[in-house]
Design a protein around this motif. Structure first.
Motif, PDB file in Angstrom:
ATOM      1  N   LYS A 151       0.846  -1.204   0.000  1.00 15.85           N
ATOM      2  CA  LYS A 151       0.000   0.000   0.000  1.00 15.85           C
ATOM      3  C   LYS A 151       0.874   1.244   0.000  1.00 15.85           C
ATOM      4  N   ASP A 152       0.305   2.356  -0.428  1.00 15.60           N
ATOM      5  CA  ASP A 152       1.050   3.614  -0.458  1.00 15.60           C
ATOM      6  C   ASP A 152       1.484   4.074   0.933  1.00 15.60           C
ATOM      7  N   SER A 153       0.750   3.626   1.948  1.00 19.26           N
ATOM      8  CA  SER A 153       1.063   4.063   3.309  1.00 19.26           C
ATOM      9  C   SER A 153       2.284   3.338   3.885  1.00 19.26           C
ATOM     10  N   VAL A 154       2.706   2.302   3.200  1.00 21.44           N
ATOM     11  CA  VAL A 154       3.876   1.556   3.674  1.00 21.44           C
ATOM     12  C   VAL A 154       5.154   2.294   3.298  1.00 21.44           C
ATOM     13  N   ILE A 155       6.051   2.451   4.267  1.00 19.50           N
ATOM     14  CA  ILE A 155       7.332   3.112   4.006  1.00 19.50           C
ATOM     15  C   ILE A 155       8.296   2.087   3.410  1.00 19.50           C
ATOM     16  N   ILE A 156       8.921   2.448   2.319  1.00 16.04           N
ATOM     17  CA  ILE A 156       9.920   1.562   1.720  1.00 16.04           C
ATOM     18  C   ILE A 156      11.302   2.036   2.184  1.00 16.04           C
ATOM     19  N   ALA A 157      11.923   1.218   3.003  1.00 17.86           N
ATOM     20  CA  ALA A 157      13.241   1.585   3.522  1.00 17.86           C
ATOM     21  C   ALA A 157      14.323   1.061   2.591  1.00 17.86           C
ATOM     22  N   SER A 158      15.194   1.942   2.170  1.00 21.51           N
ATOM     23  CA  SER A 158      16.276   1.539   1.278  1.00 21.51           C
ATOM     24  C   SER A 158      17.496   2.410   1.540  1.00 21.51           C
ATOM     25  N   ASN A 159      18.553   1.798   2.055  1.00 21.19           N
ATOM     26  CA  ASN A 159      19.746   2.570   2.384  1.00 21.19           C
ATOM     27  C   ASN A 159      20.627   2.892   1.187  1.00 21.19           C
ATOM     28  N   GLY A 160      20.442   2.176   0.112  1.00 21.82           N
ATOM     29  CA  GLY A 160      21.317   2.365  -1.040  1.00 21.82           C
ATOM     30  C   GLY A 160      20.872   3.502  -1.940  1.00 21.82           C
ATOM     31  N   THR A 161      21.800   4.373  -2.257  1.00 20.32           N
ATOM     32  CA  THR A 161      21.492   5.515  -3.134  1.00 20.32           C
ATOM     33  C   THR A 161      20.945   5.045  -4.474  1.00 20.32           C
ATOM     34  N   SER A 162      21.671   4.125  -5.118  1.00 26.40           N
ATOM     35  CA  SER A 162      21.216   3.674  -6.437  1.00 26.40           C
ATOM     36  C   SER A 162      19.954   2.831  -6.343  1.00 26.40           C
ATOM     37  N   ARG A 194      17.486   3.425  -4.362  1.00 22.84           N
ATOM     38  CA  ARG A 194      16.363   4.374  -4.315  1.00 22.84           C
ATOM     39  C   ARG A 194      16.086   4.924  -5.716  1.00 22.84           C
ATOM     40  N   HIS A 195      17.146   5.130  -6.471  1.00 25.45           N
ATOM     41  CA  HIS A 195      16.968   5.603  -7.848  1.00 25.45           C
ATOM     42  C   HIS A 195      16.227   4.574  -8.679  1.00 25.45           C
ATOM     43  N   GLN A 196      16.568   3.320  -8.473  1.00 29.54           N
ATOM     44  CA  GLN A 196      15.931   2.225  -9.211  1.00 29.54           C
ATOM     45  C   GLN A 196      14.433   2.208  -8.923  1.00 29.54           C
ATOM     46  N   LEU A 197      14.082   2.345  -7.655  1.00 29.87           N
ATOM     47  CA  LEU A 197      12.673   2.337  -7.261  1.00 29.87           C
ATOM     48  C   LEU A 197      11.924   3.503  -7.890  1.00 29.87           C
ATOM     49  N   LYS A 198      12.545   4.669  -7.840  1.00 28.22           N
ATOM     50  CA  LYS A 198      11.898   5.878  -8.340  1.00 28.22           C
ATOM     51  C   LYS A 198      11.715   5.816  -9.848  1.00 28.22           C
ATOM     52  N   ASP A 199      12.783   5.432 -10.507  1.00 28.54           N
ATOM     53  CA  ASP A 199      12.786   5.417 -11.960  1.00 28.54           C
ATOM     54  C   ASP A 199      11.958   4.274 -12.523  1.00 28.54           C
ATOM     55  N   GLY A 200      12.010   3.135 -11.852  1.00 29.89           N
ATOM     56  CA  GLY A 200      11.349   1.932 -12.357  1.00 29.89           C
ATOM     57  C   GLY A 200       9.861   1.890 -12.079  1.00 29.89           C
ATOM     58  N   ILE A 201       9.491   2.175 -10.841  1.00 30.32           N
ATOM     59  CA  ILE A 201       8.072   2.042 -10.486  1.00 30.32           C
ATOM     60  C   ILE A 201       7.514   3.250  -9.745  1.00 30.32           C
ATOM     61  N   GLU A 202       8.226   4.353  -9.808  1.00 27.05           N
ATOM     62  CA  GLU A 202       7.755   5.607  -9.213  1.00 27.05           C
ATOM     63  C   GLU A 202       7.379   5.476  -7.738  1.00 27.05           C
ATOM     64  N   ARG A 203       8.200   4.717  -7.002  1.00 26.01           N
ATOM     65  CA  ARG A 203       7.999   4.648  -5.575  1.00 26.01           C
ATOM     66  C   ARG A 203       9.207   5.275  -4.901  1.00 26.01           C
ATOM     67  N   THR A 204       8.957   5.968  -3.812  1.00 25.99           N
ATOM     68  CA  THR A 204      10.041   6.634  -3.097  1.00 25.99           C
ATOM     69  C   THR A 204      10.581   5.735  -1.994  1.00 25.99           C
ATOM     70  N   GLY A 205      11.856   5.475  -2.035  1.00 19.50           N
ATOM     71  CA  GLY A 205      12.512   4.733  -0.970  1.00 19.50           C
ATOM     72  C   GLY A 205      13.152   5.738  -0.030  1.00 19.50           C
ATOM     73  N   LEU A 206      13.136   5.456   1.262  1.00 18.58           N
ATOM     74  CA  LEU A 206      13.747   6.373   2.217  1.00 18.58           C
ATOM     75  C   LEU A 206      14.913   5.716   2.935  1.00 18.58           C
ATOM     76  N   HIS A 207      15.944   6.499   3.191  1.00 20.78           N
ATOM     77  CA  HIS A 207      17.086   6.019   3.967  1.00 20.78           C
ATOM     78  C   HIS A 207      16.662   5.895   5.433  1.00 20.78           C
ATOM     79  N   THR A 208      17.270   4.965   6.150  1.00 20.31           N
ATOM     80  CA  THR A 208      16.972   4.759   7.571  1.00 20.31           C
ATOM     81  C   THR A 208      17.038   6.066   8.355  1.00 20.31           C
ATOM     82  N   VAL A 209      18.026   6.905   8.025  1.00 25.61           N
ATOM     83  CA  VAL A 209      18.193   8.197   8.717  1.00 25.61           C
ATOM     84  C   VAL A 209      16.943   9.056   8.567  1.00 25.61           C
TER      85      VAL A 209
END
Lengths: 97, 87
Positions: A55-66, A68-83
């Motif tokens: 669901k959109d309300s679920v936070i996608i945690a992704s520490n890797g810079t690239s 997060r780019h893959q997620l954004k570019d591929g399926i338009e989802r935002t990944g967030l760093h743990t920080v």
């Protein structure tokens, strides 16, 4: 202390570790034109379908810079760093009233 | 715009995490200090993330110190140049 452990600190925050394997980027590999196709194939194995099913309300945690780019570019989802996740959680707690 | 690049100077996009951290005195936190390795990727590609790290650590009572001129070796690692990355 793992990322998963840290992410479970905020109240009412549950963590599910996705068995995605590599996101397909492998650092700089996936940015190169000649590797685009294979990087998408890898991402489509587990990562993309699993994240799309969330669901959109679920936070996608992704520490890797690239990653997060893959997620954004591929399926338009935002990944967030743990920080970011931890900071947002703390800010909500501090300013909630 | 093209002239700027040919002069060998790249415009800053955002600012360095180090500069941001200096706005808040980092030596007055109860839990002491931690080293934050803000590398070239953090400083030039995702500076907002670096800033959030500073804010988060400060909120948790830690002052931060950023080692100067840290090159992470991530670029080398991503190309499999492990020996160079180790240096």
């Amino acid at each position: 202390m793992s990322t998963r452990h840290v992410l479970s600190f905020p109240e009412n925050q549950e963590v599910e570790l996705l068995p995605t394997g590599c996101c397909g980027m492998a650092g700089s590999f996936g940015y190169e034109r000649k590797h685009y196709k294979i990087s998408q194939q890898i991402a489509n194995l587990v990562l993309f379908p699993r994240v799309l099913a969330a669901k959109d309300s679920v936070i996608i945690a992704s520490n890797g810079t690239s990653c997060r780019h893959q997620l954004k570019d591929g399926i338009e989802r935002t990944g967030l760093h743990t920080v970011e996740i931890m900071y947002d959680s703390l800010a909500q707690k501090t300013f909630k009233s | 715009m093209a002239k700027k690049f040919t002069q060998g100077k790249f415009p800053f996009v955002g600012g360095l995490v180090q500069k941001y951290a200096k706005k808040y005195p980092q030596n007055q936190f109860n839990n002491g200090s931690v080293y934050l390795f803000a590398d070239e990727f953090t400083n030039y590609n995702e500076v907002d993330l670096g800033k959030k790290a500073v804010l988060l650590l400060n909120e948790l009572g830690f002052g931060i110190k950023i080692p100067h001129g840290v090159i992470s070796g991530r670029s080398y690692l991503s190309k499999g140049m492990l020996i160079e990355a180790k240096k």
